[in-house]
Design a protein around this motif. Sequence first.
Motif, PDB file in Angstrom:
ATOM      1  N   GLY A  11       0.829  -1.221   0.000  1.00  0.00           N
ATOM      2  CA  GLY A  11       0.000   0.000   0.000  1.00  0.00           C
ATOM      3  C   GLY A  11       0.852   1.256   0.000  1.00  0.00           C
ATOM      4  O   GLY A  11       0.516   2.256   0.641  1.00  0.00           O
ATOM      5  N   ASN A  13       1.372   3.701  -1.899  1.00  0.00           N
ATOM      6  CA  ASN A  13       0.882   5.021  -2.341  1.00  0.00           C
ATOM      7  C   ASN A  13      -0.198   5.609  -1.445  1.00  0.00           C
ATOM      8  O   ASN A  13      -0.744   6.672  -1.736  1.00  0.00           O
ATOM      9  CB  ASN A  13       0.350   4.941  -3.785  1.00  0.00           C
ATOM     10  N   GLY A  14      -0.531   4.929  -0.371  1.00  0.00           N
ATOM     11  CA  GLY A  14      -1.513   5.468   0.572  1.00  0.00           C
ATOM     12  C   GLY A  14      -0.855   6.515   1.472  1.00  0.00           C
ATOM     13  O   GLY A  14       0.350   6.764   1.364  1.00  0.00           O
ATOM     14  N   GLN A  15      -1.644   7.118   2.345  1.00  0.00           N
ATOM     15  CA  GLN A  15      -1.104   8.151   3.263  1.00  0.00           C
ATOM     16  C   GLN A  15       0.082   7.628   4.059  1.00  0.00           C
ATOM     17  O   GLN A  15       1.153   8.205   4.075  1.00  0.00           O
ATOM     18  CB  GLN A  15      -2.146   8.525   4.320  1.00  0.00           C
ATOM     19  N   LEU A  16      -0.147   6.489   4.752  1.00  0.00           N
ATOM     20  CA  LEU A  16       0.918   5.957   5.605  1.00  0.00           C
ATOM     21  C   LEU A  16       2.092   5.481   4.757  1.00  0.00           C
ATOM     22  O   LEU A  16       3.252   5.738   5.101  1.00  0.00           O
ATOM     23  CB  LEU A  16       0.371   4.805   6.464  1.00  0.00           C
ATOM     24  N   SER A  36      -0.632  -0.696  -4.818  1.00  0.00           N
ATOM     25  CA  SER A  36      -1.678  -1.721  -5.001  1.00  0.00           C
ATOM     26  C   SER A  36      -1.591  -2.360  -6.378  1.00  0.00           C
ATOM     27  O   SER A  36      -1.920  -3.529  -6.536  1.00  0.00           O
ATOM     28  CB  SER A  36      -3.056  -1.098  -4.798  1.00  0.00           C
ATOM     29  N   LEU A  39       1.496  -4.847  -6.114  1.00  0.00           N
ATOM     30  CA  LEU A  39       1.252  -5.998  -5.234  1.00  0.00           C
ATOM     31  C   LEU A  39      -0.147  -5.869  -4.648  1.00  0.00           C
ATOM     32  O   LEU A  39      -0.394  -5.029  -3.773  1.00  0.00           O
ATOM     33  CB  LEU A  39       2.300  -6.053  -4.101  1.00  0.00           C
ATOM     34  N   THR A  42      -4.708  -9.143  -2.007  1.00  0.00           N
ATOM     35  CA  THR A  42      -5.777 -10.157  -2.069  1.00  0.00           C
ATOM     36  C   THR A  42      -5.371 -11.328  -2.956  1.00  0.00           C
ATOM     37  O   THR A  42      -6.046 -12.353  -2.973  1.00  0.00           O
ATOM     38  CB  THR A  42      -7.108  -9.562  -2.598  1.00  0.00           C
ATOM     39  N   ALA A  63      -1.409  -1.347   3.396  1.00  0.00           N
ATOM     40  CA  ALA A  63      -2.522  -1.492   2.446  1.00  0.00           C
ATOM     41  C   ALA A  63      -3.804  -1.763   3.210  1.00  0.00           C
ATOM     42  O   ALA A  63      -3.817  -2.501   4.192  1.00  0.00           O
ATOM     43  CB  ALA A  63      -2.240  -2.652   1.495  1.00  0.00           C
ATOM     44  N   ALA A  64      -4.887  -1.152   2.754  1.00  0.00           N
ATOM     45  CA  ALA A  64      -6.181  -1.416   3.379  1.00  0.00           C
ATOM     46  C   ALA A  64      -7.289  -0.851   2.513  1.00  0.00           C
ATOM     47  O   ALA A  64      -7.068   0.042   1.694  1.00  0.00           O
ATOM     48  CB  ALA A  64      -6.251  -0.770   4.761  1.00  0.00           C
ATOM     49  N   THR A  66     -10.123   1.492   2.972  1.00  0.00           N
ATOM     50  CA  THR A  66     -10.323   2.483   4.052  1.00  0.00           C
ATOM     51  C   THR A  66     -11.580   3.358   3.879  1.00  0.00           C
ATOM     52  O   THR A  66     -11.761   4.300   4.641  1.00  0.00           O
ATOM     53  CB  THR A  66      -9.099   3.423   4.138  1.00  0.00           C
ATOM     54  N   ARG A  77     -15.643  -6.647  -0.847  1.00  0.00           N
ATOM     55  CA  ARG A  77     -14.359  -6.024  -1.206  1.00  0.00           C
ATOM     56  C   ARG A  77     -13.587  -5.628   0.065  1.00  0.00           C
ATOM     57  O   ARG A  77     -12.388  -5.834   0.174  1.00  0.00           O
ATOM     58  CB  ARG A  77     -14.625  -4.803  -2.105  1.00  0.00           C
ATOM     59  N   SER A 104      -4.280  -1.211  12.354  1.00  0.00           N
ATOM     60  CA  SER A 104      -5.720  -1.385  12.532  1.00  0.00           C
ATOM     61  C   SER A 104      -6.330  -0.057  13.016  1.00  0.00           C
ATOM     62  O   SER A 104      -5.698   0.993  12.880  1.00  0.00           O
ATOM     63  CB  SER A 104      -6.022  -2.555  13.463  1.00  0.00           C
ATOM     64  N   ASP A 106      -9.441   2.399  15.377  1.00  0.00           N
ATOM     65  CA  ASP A 106     -10.347   2.637  16.506  1.00  0.00           C
ATOM     66  C   ASP A 106     -11.762   2.102  16.216  1.00  0.00           C
ATOM     67  O   ASP A 106     -12.547   1.899  17.132  1.00  0.00           O
ATOM     68  CB  ASP A 106     -10.415   4.137  16.828  1.00  0.00           C
ATOM     69  N   SER A 154      -5.989   6.159  14.884  1.00  0.00           N
ATOM     70  CA  SER A 154      -7.263   6.869  14.708  1.00  0.00           C
ATOM     71  C   SER A 154      -7.054   8.198  13.998  1.00  0.00           C
ATOM     72  O   SER A 154      -5.979   8.797  14.073  1.00  0.00           O
ATOM     73  CB  SER A 154      -7.873   7.159  16.079  1.00  0.00           C
ATOM     74  N   TRP A 155      -8.057   8.664  13.301  1.00  0.00           N
ATOM     75  CA  TRP A 155      -8.124  10.013  12.722  1.00  0.00           C
ATOM     76  C   TRP A 155      -6.804  10.377  12.009  1.00  0.00           C
ATOM     77  O   TRP A 155      -6.210  11.431  12.273  1.00  0.00           O
ATOM     78  CB  TRP A 155      -8.436  11.041  13.795  1.00  0.00           C
TER      79      TRP A 155
HETATM   80  N1  LIG Z   1      -7.280   7.092   7.472  1.00  0.00           N
HETATM   81  C1  LIG Z   1      -7.669   7.005   8.744  1.00  0.00           C
HETATM   82  O1  LIG Z   1      -8.273   7.929   9.315  1.00  0.00           O
HETATM   83  C2  LIG Z   1      -7.370   5.762   9.532  1.00  0.00           C
HETATM   84  C3  LIG Z   1      -7.804   5.679  10.865  1.00  0.00           C
HETATM   85  C4  LIG Z   1      -7.510   4.538  11.595  1.00  0.00           C
HETATM   86  C5  LIG Z   1      -6.811   3.501  11.009  1.00  0.00           C
HETATM   87  N2  LIG Z   1      -6.417   3.598   9.720  1.00  0.00           N
HETATM   88  C6  LIG Z   1      -5.664   2.470   9.135  1.00  0.00           C
HETATM   89  O2  LIG Z   1      -4.372   2.947   8.836  1.00  0.00           O
HETATM   90  C7  LIG Z   1      -3.843   2.258   7.703  1.00  0.00           C
HETATM   91  C8  LIG Z   1      -3.307   3.260   6.692  1.00  0.00           C
HETATM   92  O3  LIG Z   1      -4.394   4.082   6.280  1.00  0.00           O
HETATM   93  P1  LIG Z   1      -4.223   5.211   5.190  1.00  0.00           P
HETATM   94  O4  LIG Z   1      -5.017   6.381   5.634  1.00  0.00           O
HETATM   95  O5  LIG Z   1      -2.788   5.368   4.838  1.00  0.00           O
HETATM   96  O6  LIG Z   1      -5.008   4.538   3.981  1.00  0.00           O
HETATM   97  P2  LIG Z   1      -5.063   4.988   2.470  1.00  0.00           P
HETATM   98  O7  LIG Z   1      -4.477   6.323   2.271  1.00  0.00           O
HETATM   99  O8  LIG Z   1      -6.458   4.717   1.998  1.00  0.00           O
HETATM  100  O9  LIG Z   1      -4.087   3.931   1.776  1.00  0.00           O
HETATM  101  C9  LIG Z   1      -4.406   2.586   1.656  1.00  0.00           C
HETATM  102  C10 LIG Z   1      -3.600   2.050   0.502  1.00  0.00           C
HETATM  103  O10 LIG Z   1      -3.915   0.660   0.371  1.00  0.00           O
HETATM  104  C11 LIG Z   1      -3.973   0.380  -0.994  1.00  0.00           C
HETATM  105  N3  LIG Z   1      -4.755  -0.829  -1.250  1.00  0.00           N
HETATM  106  C12 LIG Z   1      -6.102  -0.977  -1.280  1.00  0.00           C
HETATM  107  N4  LIG Z   1      -6.403  -2.244  -1.611  1.00  0.00           N
HETATM  108  C13 LIG Z   1      -5.239  -2.905  -1.794  1.00  0.00           C
HETATM  109  C14 LIG Z   1      -4.896  -4.213  -2.163  1.00  0.00           C
HETATM  110  N5  LIG Z   1      -5.818  -5.139  -2.420  1.00  0.00           N
HETATM  111  N6  LIG Z   1      -3.585  -4.555  -2.257  1.00  0.00           N
HETATM  112  C15 LIG Z   1      -2.616  -3.629  -2.015  1.00  0.00           C
HETATM  113  N7  LIG Z   1      -2.876  -2.352  -1.681  1.00  0.00           N
HETATM  114  C16 LIG Z   1      -4.173  -1.998  -1.567  1.00  0.00           C
HETATM  115  C17 LIG Z   1      -4.614   1.601  -1.607  1.00  0.00           C
HETATM  116  O11 LIG Z   1      -4.330   1.631  -2.987  1.00  0.00           O
HETATM  117  P3  LIG Z   1      -5.420   2.206  -4.031  1.00  0.00           P
HETATM  118  O12 LIG Z   1      -5.559   3.659  -3.683  1.00  0.00           O
HETATM  119  O13 LIG Z   1      -4.800   1.931  -5.337  1.00  0.00           O
HETATM  120  O14 LIG Z   1      -6.668   1.420  -3.757  1.00  0.00           O
HETATM  121  C18 LIG Z   1      -3.938   2.713  -0.843  1.00  0.00           C
HETATM  122  O15 LIG Z   1      -2.752   3.120  -1.490  1.00  0.00           O
HETATM  123  C19 LIG Z   1      -4.964   1.360   7.204  1.00  0.00           C
HETATM  124  O16 LIG Z   1      -4.773   0.067   7.697  1.00  0.00           O
HETATM  125  C20 LIG Z   1      -6.211   1.953   7.828  1.00  0.00           C
HETATM  126  O17 LIG Z   1      -7.220   0.988   8.026  1.00  0.00           O
HETATM  127  C21 LIG Z   1      -6.668   4.703   8.973  1.00  0.00           C
END
Ligand SMILES: NC(=O)c1ccc[n+]([C@@H]2O[C@H](COP(=O)([O-])OP(=O)(O)OC[C@H]3O[C@@H](n4cnc5c(N)ncnc54)[C@H](OP(=O)(O)O)[C@@H]3O)[C@@H](O)[C@H]2O)c1
Length: 286
Positions: A11, A13-16, A36, A39, A42, A63-64, A66, A77, A104, A106, A154-155
């Motif tokens: 993951g 390219n996501g925020q984290l 994503s 790799l 799923t 990756a998640a 979200t 999904r 994970s 909150d 969280s958040w």
């Molecule tokens: N954001 C929040 O407020 C928050 C709060 C609490 C916990 N969290 C947890 O913190 C973690 C990081 O969150 P984040 O905000 O960085 O999320 P994010 O910005 O949505 O990034 C998630 C990344 O996962 C990728 N992804 C989705 N499906 C995938 C797959 N099947 N295989 C590989 N990569 C995949 C997405 O790619 P695509 O864009 O190409 O789909 C995206 O780059 C997650 O586990 C989330 O549940 C987040």
Amino acid sequence: MAKKFKILVTGANGQLGQCIQRVSGHLEHELYYFSSSELDITNKSSVDEICKKINPDFIINAAAYTQVDKAEDEEERAFAVNHIGVRNLTDYCKQLNCGLIHISTDYVFDGEKHSPYIETDEVNPQTVYGRSKLAGEVEILDAKLSKFAVLRTSWLYSAYGHNFPKTMLKFANDRDSLKVVNDQHGSPTSAHDLAEAILKMIPQLTSENSGIYHFSNGGITTWFGFAKALFEQRGVEIELIPVTSEEFPAKAKRPKYSKLENVSVAECFDLEIENWQNALDKTEFS
Ligand SMILES: NC(=O)c1ccc[n+]([C@@H]2O[C@H](COP(=O)([O-])OP(=O)(O)OC[C@H]3O[C@@H](n4cnc5c(N)ncnc54)[C@H](OP(=O)(O)O)[C@@H]3O)[C@@H](O)[C@H]2O)c1
């Protein structure tokens, strides 16, 4: 000399994922980033093939699925990514004795508590997203990996991707006033701080200290308080109107209270965790 690890990040390219890339530049470790499209967690055979090729000491699963509201209509999904995807990574880690850092949320709690959630509090997710993330946690705990951390946060926000402060700043460009929910309590958390914490934890992880940890920036506020601090820190003049959750109906139920107690992770891994206002102040939003 500090031990050098091979670390695979999903993951990317996501925020984290992007924050990990940003903060890991000066480290000795070898990091391998997979978006994503490179790799898909799923896809079990792809997970096995890529992981075996890299042969990492640790996988950071950033990756998640979200999208909390959309998950209510896309349960299959959400579970494919947050449950089966995590199982695929866990199976690999178990087989090849690889460490796993998983993130994970909150949302595994019901939000009915009135004091900070600790790691052993009873889980009771109220949404599809929360249940899918809990299913991922359970996979990891059941696997009894020799080195792992499930970090509930969280958040989350950062300079990257979609998040609350970026949305607020965008709205402030073309509005004079904004209504913001003032009856949900939690801790805004900088994804940059979480990324730094993960990279500090990795060399310290052992079979004894592996487990679930809560990581959020210190302090507590509401979405209204978060927006107010954001605008004050950046000198944005806008009228903020506090409203109730009922005035902002969303498809997925939001927890009323989701402050995560971060003392355990701070003590165990010697982390200095910043207050949410200071962390916010340091974040540059593009
Ligand atoms: N954001 C929040 O407020 C928050 C709060 C609490 C916990 N969290 C947890 O913190 C973690 C990081 O969150 P984040 O905000 O960085 O999320 P994010 O910005 O949505 O990034 C998630 C990344 O996962 C990728 N992804 C989705 N499906 C995938 C797959 N099947 N295989 C590989 N990569 C995949 C997405 O790619 P695509 O864009 O190409 O789909 C995206 O780059 C997650 O586990 C989330 O549940 C987040």
